[in-house]
Motif scaffolding. Structure first.
Motif, PDB file in Angstrom:
ATOM      1  N   PHE A  33      42.925  48.398  39.017  1.00 29.41           N
ATOM      2  CA  PHE A  33      43.726  47.611  39.674  1.00 29.41           C
ATOM      3  C   PHE A  33      43.279  48.074  41.303  1.00 29.41           C
ATOM      4  N   ASN A  34      42.968  46.302  41.581  1.00 35.77           N
ATOM      5  CA  ASN A  34      42.291  46.245  42.761  1.00 35.77           C
ATOM      6  C   ASN A  34      43.176  45.249  43.547  1.00 35.77           C
ATOM      7  N   PRO A  35      43.559  45.254  44.160  1.00 34.61           N
ATOM      8  CA  PRO A  35      44.415  44.420  45.382  1.00 34.61           C
ATOM      9  C   PRO A  35      43.707  43.433  46.816  1.00 34.61           C
ATOM     10  N   LYS A  36      42.251  43.508  46.081  1.00 34.31           N
ATOM     11  CA  LYS A  36      41.998  43.457  47.275  1.00 34.31           C
ATOM     12  C   LYS A  36      40.261  42.403  47.276  1.00 34.31           C
ATOM     13  N   LEU A  37      40.959  41.586  45.689  1.00 36.27           N
ATOM     14  CA  LEU A  37      40.120  40.720  45.031  1.00 36.27           C
ATOM     15  C   LEU A  37      40.432  39.260  45.152  1.00 36.27           C
ATOM     16  N   ARG A  38      41.214  38.768  46.381  1.00 33.45           N
ATOM     17  CA  ARG A  38      41.134  37.320  46.498  1.00 33.45           C
ATOM     18  C   ARG A  38      40.282  36.537  46.591  1.00 33.45           C
ATOM     19  N   ALA A  39      38.931  36.601  47.168  1.00 30.80           N
ATOM     20  CA  ALA A  39      38.174  36.212  47.213  1.00 30.80           C
ATOM     21  C   ALA A  39      37.087  36.133  46.084  1.00 30.80           C
ATOM     22  N   LEU A  40      37.232  36.879  44.815  1.00 29.32           N
ATOM     23  CA  LEU A  40      36.624  36.737  43.795  1.00 29.32           C
ATOM     24  C   LEU A  40      37.361  36.100  43.063  1.00 29.32           C
ATOM     25  N   SER A  41      39.382  36.158  42.578  1.00 31.26           N
ATOM     26  CA  SER A  41      40.373  34.551  42.286  1.00 31.26           C
ATOM     27  C   SER A  41      39.888  33.377  43.238  1.00 31.26           C
ATOM     28  N   GLU A  42      39.568  33.376  44.288  1.00 31.19           N
ATOM     29  CA  GLU A  42      39.258  32.515  44.689  1.00 31.19           C
ATOM     30  C   GLU A  42      38.079  31.296  43.930  1.00 31.19           C
ATOM     31  N   CYS A  43      37.307  32.405  43.986  1.00 35.70           N
ATOM     32  CA  CYS A  43      35.625  31.832  43.371  1.00 35.70           C
ATOM     33  C   CYS A  43      35.453  30.900  42.059  1.00 35.70           C
ATOM     34  N   TRP A  44      36.815  31.793  41.456  1.00 35.90           N
ATOM     35  CA  TRP A  44      36.794  31.217  39.905  1.00 35.90           C
ATOM     36  C   TRP A  44      37.659  30.556  39.728  1.00 35.90           C
ATOM     37  N   GLY A  45      38.345  29.964  40.683  1.00 37.94           N
ATOM     38  CA  GLY A  45      39.380  28.482  41.198  1.00 37.94           C
ATOM     39  C   GLY A  45      41.042  28.878  41.052  1.00 37.94           C
ATOM     40  N   PHE A  46      41.216  30.631  41.023  1.00 35.28           N
ATOM     41  CA  PHE A  46      42.241  30.162  39.803  1.00 35.28           C
ATOM     42  C   PHE A  46      43.523  30.246  41.332  1.00 35.28           C
ATOM     43  N   TYR A  47      43.519  29.964  42.564  1.00 36.28           N
ATOM     44  CA  TYR A  47      44.272  29.949  43.555  1.00 36.28           C
ATOM     45  C   TYR A  47      44.958  28.469  43.281  1.00 36.28           C
ATOM     46  N   ASN A  48      43.379  27.664  43.582  1.00 30.17           N
ATOM     47  CA  ASN A  48      43.820  26.423  43.656  1.00 30.17           C
ATOM     48  C   ASN A  48      43.337  24.935  42.220  1.00 30.17           C
ATOM     49  N   GLU A  49      43.812  26.170  41.435  1.00 28.67           N
ATOM     50  CA  GLU A  49      44.072  25.292  39.910  1.00 28.67           C
ATOM     51  C   GLU A  49      42.084  24.931  40.161  1.00 28.67           C
ATOM     52  N   ASN A  50      41.358  25.146  40.635  1.00 35.77           N
ATOM     53  CA  ASN A  50      39.832  24.542  40.727  1.00 35.77           C
ATOM     54  C   ASN A  50      38.953  24.940  40.253  1.00 35.77           C
ATOM     55  N   HIS A  51      39.035  25.544  38.853  1.00 37.83           N
ATOM     56  CA  HIS A  51      38.833  26.798  37.968  1.00 37.83           C
ATOM     57  C   HIS A  51      37.213  25.919  37.445  1.00 37.83           C
ATOM     58  N   HIS A  54      40.264  34.830  31.892  1.00 37.74           N
ATOM     59  CA  HIS A  54      40.868  34.081  31.869  1.00 37.74           C
ATOM     60  C   HIS A  54      41.139  34.782  33.345  1.00 37.74           C
ATOM     61  N   HIS A  55      42.576  34.893  34.357  1.00 40.37           N
ATOM     62  CA  HIS A  55      41.983  35.698  34.735  1.00 40.37           C
ATOM     63  C   HIS A  55      42.628  36.941  35.117  1.00 40.37           C
ATOM     64  N   ILE A  56      42.744  38.055  34.665  1.00 40.37           N
ATOM     65  CA  ILE A  56      42.476  39.442  35.040  1.00 40.37           C
ATOM     66  C   ILE A  56      41.184  39.478  34.752  1.00 40.37           C
ATOM     67  N   LEU A  57      40.845  39.825  36.132  1.00 39.89           N
ATOM     68  CA  LEU A  57      39.075  40.125  36.318  1.00 39.89           C
ATOM     69  C   LEU A  57      38.991  41.424  37.005  1.00 39.89           C
ATOM     70  N   ASP A  58      37.984  41.849  36.037  1.00 42.82           N
ATOM     71  CA  ASP A  58      36.907  43.455  36.386  1.00 42.82           C
ATOM     72  C   ASP A  58      36.621  43.506  37.430  1.00 42.82           C
ATOM     73  N   PRO A  59      37.193  44.248  38.235  1.00 44.78           N
ATOM     74  CA  PRO A  59      36.821  44.665  39.530  1.00 44.78           C
ATOM     75  C   PRO A  59      34.620  45.743  39.914  1.00 44.78           C
ATOM     76  N   GLU A  60      35.060  46.149  38.147  1.00 43.76           N
ATOM     77  CA  GLU A  60      33.478  46.344  37.838  1.00 43.76           C
ATOM     78  C   GLU A  60      32.089  45.811  38.226  1.00 43.76           C
ATOM     79  N   ASN A  61      32.628  44.690  37.572  1.00 45.13           N
ATOM     80  CA  ASN A  61      31.312  43.232  38.151  1.00 45.13           C
ATOM     81  C   ASN A  61      32.313  41.743  37.716  1.00 45.13           C
ATOM     82  N   GLY A  62      32.744  41.288  38.430  1.00 43.83           N
ATOM     83  CA  GLY A  62      33.819  40.195  38.939  1.00 43.83           C
ATOM     84  C   GLY A  62      33.924  39.351  37.649  1.00 43.83           C
ATOM     85  N   TYR A  63      33.864  39.480  36.861  1.00 43.93           N
ATOM     86  CA  TYR A  63      34.191  38.857  36.001  1.00 43.93           C
ATOM     87  C   TYR A  63      35.804  38.958  35.003  1.00 43.93           C
TER      88      TYR A  63
END
Ligand code: AMP
Ligand code: MG
Length: 310
Positions: A105-123, A228-237
Motif C-alpha cells: 500500500f503506497n499512498p504516494k502514487l498520485r503521479a503514477l495513477s495520473e500517467c495511466w490516466g486514472f484521474y481524468n479518464e484519459n486512459h 486496471h487501477h490498482i498499481l504495483d509500487p514495485e514496477n508501476g504497472y
C-alpha cells in the motif's frame, strides 16, 4: 464501469442488508467520485443522514487529489499548510499501514495513477520511462484509503446520536453500524468479478467495514489487454498478482481499505502470510482463475471456497 459496480453493490446491500421492521431514512449522494447509498434507522436518523452527508463532503473537499484547492493538493504542491491534529493523525496512520504492508500500500502514487490516466479518464499506456519517472515522484493520493476511513468516521458520528443501526454503501465499501433488531447478522453481497451477480454473501455482526478491491472496478483496455487501477509500487504497472478481487472485513475502516488494496498487490500467498501474522481482520480472495479463498473467520455462504486456516 465503476458506476455500474457501485450500483450493483448498492442493490446487493439493499436486498441483503435491511430486514428490520421500521423503514430507514435513506439518501443517495454522489461523493468521492462514486455513488453512495446511506440508510439509517432510529430516532435521530434524519439528523444522522445530514451529519454523515456533510462529513463525507468535508472529507472529499479536504482530501481530493484533483481539486486544486484541497488540502491534499496544496500539500502535494509544497504550499505551506497547517494540518489539524486529526489530519496529521490520518496521514501518520496511513504511512504506518504502508510500512506494515511492506509498501504494497503506497499512498504516494498520485503521479503514477495520473500517467495511466486514472484521474481524468484519459486512459493510456505510459512508456517505461514515464513510469520510472512517475515512480520517483512522491505525491499523496488517498484513493485507496479514504472511503474506508470515511465509513468509520460516519459510524463514530452515528454513535453520538440516538440511532439504532445503519448501512452505508460508499462505492465498493460497506460500513455497517449497530445490530439488526432480531439480532440477525448483516448480509453483504460480494460481487462476482465477472459481473455475473453475487459471488457469495458475507454475514457480519455489529459495526464493521467490508471493503473490496477489484480489477473490474476501474479499468480500460488497449489491444485486448486490460489495465486496471490498482498499481504495483514495485514496477508501476497494474498489479498482476493472480488475484482479481480482495475483500477485507475489519472493525477499523481505514485498515480495511488500505489492506484491500495492499493484499491485492501482494497476491494470495503473501496475503495469506500477512493474514496469519495479524489478528484484526478476515479476508476473501478471488483468483483470476475464479478460485475463491476465505480466511477461517470470514462467514461466507452461497459459493464453494477453500478455507485458509491459521
Ligand atoms: P482500492 O479500490 O481501495 O483498491 O483503491 C484503488 C485506488 O488507490 C486507485 O484508484 C488509486 O487511487 C490508489 N492506488 C492504486 N494503487 C495503489 C497502491 N498500490 N497503494 C495505494 N493506493 C493505490
Ligand atoms: Mg483500498
Amino acid at each position: 464501469m465503476k458506476r455500474f459496480f457501485c450500483l450493483f453493490v448498492l442493490v446487493c446491500a439493499l436486498l441483503c442488508g435491511c430486514s428490520g421492521e421500521t423503514a430507514p431514512v435513506q439518501q443517495t449522494i454522489f461523493c468521492m467520485d462514486t455513488v453512495m447509498d446511506l440508510q439509517v434507522w432510529g430516532k435521530d436518523a434524519e439528523e444522522g443522514i445530514a451529519q454523515i452527508g456533510a462529513a463525507l463532503k468535508d472529507l472529499e473537499r479536504t482530501w481530493s487529489a484533483v481539486s486544486e484547492d484541497s488540502l491534499l493538493c496544496r500539500l502535494n504542491r509544497g504550499d505551506p499548510v497547517s494540518l489539524s491534529e486529526e489530519e496529521s493523525a490520518l496521514l501518520q496512520r496511513i504511512e504506518g499501514l504502508s510500512e506494515q504492508t511492506g509498501g504494497a500500500f503506497n499512498p504516494k502514487l498520485r503521479a503514477l495513477s495520473e500517467c495511466w490516466g486514472f484521474y481524468n479518464e484519459n486512459h493510456r499506456v505510459p512508456s517505461p520511462s514515464e513510469i520510472t519517472a512517475a515512480l520517483l515522484e512522491s505525491q499523496w493520493d488517498l484513493g485507496g484509503a479514504l472511503k474506508g476511513y470515511a465509513g468509520q468516521e460516519c459510524a463514530v458520528l452515528l454513535s453520538q446520536l440516538d440511532v439504532d443501526r445503519a448501512m452505508l454503501v460508499l462505492g465498493g465499501n460497506v460500513q455497517t453500524y449497530g445490530e439488526k433488531p432480531d439480532g440477525a447478522p448483516w448480509q453483504i453481497g460480494i460481487q462476482n468479478p465477472d459481473g455475473s451477480g453475487n459471488l457469495g454473501i458475507l454475514s457480519v455482526s455489529g459495526t464493521m467495514s467490508i471493503v473490496t478491491s477489484g480489477d473490474y472496478q476501474r479499468y480500460f483496455e488497449v489491444d485486448g489487454v486490460k489495465y486496471h487501477h490498482i498499481l504495483d509500487p514495485e514496477n508501476g504497472y497494474p498489479a498482476d498478482s493472480g488475484l482479481c478481487s480482495v475483500t477485507i472485513i475489519c472493525r477499523d475502516g481505514l485498515t480495511a481499505d488500505c489492506l484491500s488494496t495492499a493484499l491485492f498487490v501482494m497476491g494470495l500467498e503473501k496475503a495469506t502470510e500477512f493474514w496469519r501474522s495479524s489478528d484484526d481482520f478476515e479476508a476473501v480472495f478471488v483468483t483470476t482463475g475464479g478460485a475463491i479463498y476465505a480466511t477461517e473467520g470470514a462467514s461466507l455462504s452461497g459459493c464453494q471456497y477453500e478455507v485458509i486456516s491459521r
